[in-house]
Enzyme design. Structure first.
Site, PDB file in Angstrom:
ATOM      1  N   ASP A  68       0.817  -1.216   0.000  1.00  0.00           N
ATOM      2  CA  ASP A  68       0.000   0.000   0.000  1.00  0.00           C
ATOM      3  C   ASP A  68       0.849   1.265   0.000  1.00  0.00           C
ATOM      4  O   ASP A  68       2.062   1.223   0.197  1.00  0.00           O
ATOM      5  CB  ASP A  68      -0.962  -0.007   1.198  1.00  0.00           C
ATOM      6  N   ASN A 137      -7.434  -3.087  14.457  1.00  0.00           N
ATOM      7  CA  ASN A 137      -8.839  -3.348  14.129  1.00  0.00           C
ATOM      8  C   ASN A 137      -8.981  -4.528  13.161  1.00  0.00           C
ATOM      9  O   ASN A 137     -10.052  -4.757  12.612  1.00  0.00           O
ATOM     10  CB  ASN A 137      -9.481  -2.086  13.524  1.00  0.00           C
ATOM     11  N   HIS A 139      -7.259  -4.871  10.322  1.00  0.00           N
ATOM     12  CA  HIS A 139      -6.990  -4.606   8.912  1.00  0.00           C
ATOM     13  C   HIS A 139      -5.697  -5.277   8.455  1.00  0.00           C
ATOM     14  O   HIS A 139      -4.786  -5.514   9.243  1.00  0.00           O
ATOM     15  CB  HIS A 139      -7.006  -3.096   8.596  1.00  0.00           C
ATOM     16  N   GLU A 144      -9.903  -2.103   5.543  1.00  0.00           N
ATOM     17  CA  GLU A 144     -10.484  -1.803   6.849  1.00  0.00           C
ATOM     18  C   GLU A 144     -11.726  -2.657   7.101  1.00  0.00           C
ATOM     19  O   GLU A 144     -12.322  -3.198   6.156  1.00  0.00           O
ATOM     20  CB  GLU A 144     -10.885  -0.320   6.889  1.00  0.00           C
TER      21      GLU A 144
HETATM   22  C1  F6R Z   1       1.543  -1.595   6.239  1.00  0.00           C
HETATM   23  C2  F6R Z   1       0.171  -2.076   6.310  1.00  0.00           C
HETATM   24  C3  F6R Z   1      -0.596  -2.129   7.599  1.00  0.00           C
HETATM   25  C4  F6R Z   1       0.226  -2.546   8.810  1.00  0.00           C
HETATM   26  C5  F6R Z   1      -0.625  -2.593  10.070  1.00  0.00           C
HETATM   27  C6  F6R Z   1       0.183  -2.928  11.299  1.00  0.00           C
HETATM   28  O1  F6R Z   1       2.029  -1.648   4.916  1.00  0.00           O
HETATM   29  O2  F6R Z   1      -0.370  -2.389   5.313  1.00  0.00           O
HETATM   30  O3  F6R Z   1      -1.664  -3.022   7.433  1.00  0.00           O
HETATM   31  O4  F6R Z   1       0.807  -3.792   8.570  1.00  0.00           O
HETATM   32  O5  F6R Z   1      -1.244  -1.360  10.263  1.00  0.00           O
HETATM   33  O6  F6R Z   1       1.072  -1.901  11.547  1.00  0.00           O
HETATM   34  P1  F6R Z   1       2.187  -1.979  12.666  1.00  0.00           P
HETATM   35  O7  F6R Z   1       3.172  -3.010  12.224  1.00  0.00           O
HETATM   36  O8  F6R Z   1       2.807  -0.604  12.673  1.00  0.00           O
HETATM   37  O9  F6R Z   1       1.502  -2.340  13.931  1.00  0.00           O
END
Ligand code: F6R
Length: 251
Positions: A68, A137, A139, A144
């Site tokens: 992303d 959450n 995702h 989401e």
């Molecule tokens: C990052 C992504 C997000 C993260 C998720 C967890 O490219 O797509 O889905 O993997 O938000 O983030 P952290 O590792 O910072 O807890």
């Protein structure tokens, strides 16, 4: 089938997950890796760079596709995911930068950019191994809660909870972009192997909900229960609410 590796702590998690990615690169030097940003994979990228420096790992033929990118940030912006990947991994190893791909957050036509990205993944022959972090959450990527399981790469509006979580990396909350381009659940599910990492107590409840709860769009990661080759590497804290008692468990 889900294979779960329980790590002692973040360092152990990073090493175990880096080992799995290394094995993929060694088995198939021209593999396609799907990569993630965020806090969780930083230790893995450090470990991979260290093994590269020692001469144990060669990225010359590897291609990458990131999950992303924020809309509105160019690759030189310190909070862009392109910048994150360049600084945390790509500049530290011998990967050919032209073989590294991140969605273009400054595209003129976002629908065309989404189609281009899916076509790119197809033309590379698909993703051999996709690394995923897990949002609080549920995702994955920026998919989401409440979204569809059937989407390819698409544009999303970030939820308030994701904006809150990500604001720690920006000077102020208002600076967090409100939108992103993300691989969809369908894109992610097409990867040959999925390697999901989770660290810390803050992820304990969502790990339980995602992998021991119902499969529902309200918890996007729960769909991964249906993937043929899902590997989870999580530390003890992230597994503290899940029924995992061994260092290696198959469910
Ligand atoms: C990052 C992504 C997000 C993260 C998720 C967890 O490219 O797509 O889905 O993997 O938000 O983030 P952290 O590792 O910072 O807890």
């Amino acid at each position: 089938m889900i294979r779960i590796y329980r790590a002692k702590d973040y360092q152990d998690l990073s090493r175990k997950a880096a080992n799995i990615l290394s094995a993929q690169i060694i088995m198939k030097p021209d593999c396609v890796l799907g990569l993630a940003t965020g806090t969780s994979p930083i230790g893995i990228y450090e470990q991979l760079a260290e093994w590269y420096r020692k001469g144990d790992l060669d990225f010359a033929e590897v291609s990458t596709v990131n999950l992303d990118e924020y809309i509105g940030l160019d690759g030189a912006h310190p909070q862009s995911y392109r910048y994150f990947m360049d600084t945390n991994l790509f500049r530290k190893v011998n990967i050919d930068r032209t073989q590294t791909n991140v969605p273009n957050g400054l595209a003129q036509d976002f629908d065309a950019e989404c189609r281009r990205y899916d076509e790119l993944i197809r033309s590379l022959g698909g993703i051999d191994m996709q690394l995923l972090g897990l949002g609080h959450n549920g995702h994955i990527g920026f998919n989401e809660p409440g979204g569809s399981f059937e989407k390819g790469t698409h544009v999303v509006t970030l939820s308030e909870s994701t904006i809150d979580a990500n604001s720690r990396l920006f000077e102020k909350k208002e600076d967090v972009p409100r939108g992103a381009i993300t691989m969809g659940i369908k894109t992610i599910m097409q990867a040959g192997v999925i390697l999901l990492i989770a660290s810390g107590e803050g992820k304990a409840q969502i790990v339980r909900d995602a992998f021991w709860g119902d499969i529902t769009p309200e918890v996007p990661a729960s769909i991964l229960q249906l993937h043929k080759q899902l590997i989870i590497v999580a530390d003890e804290a992230a597994l503290s609410k899940s029924p995992v008692t061994e260092d290696y468990t198959v469910i």
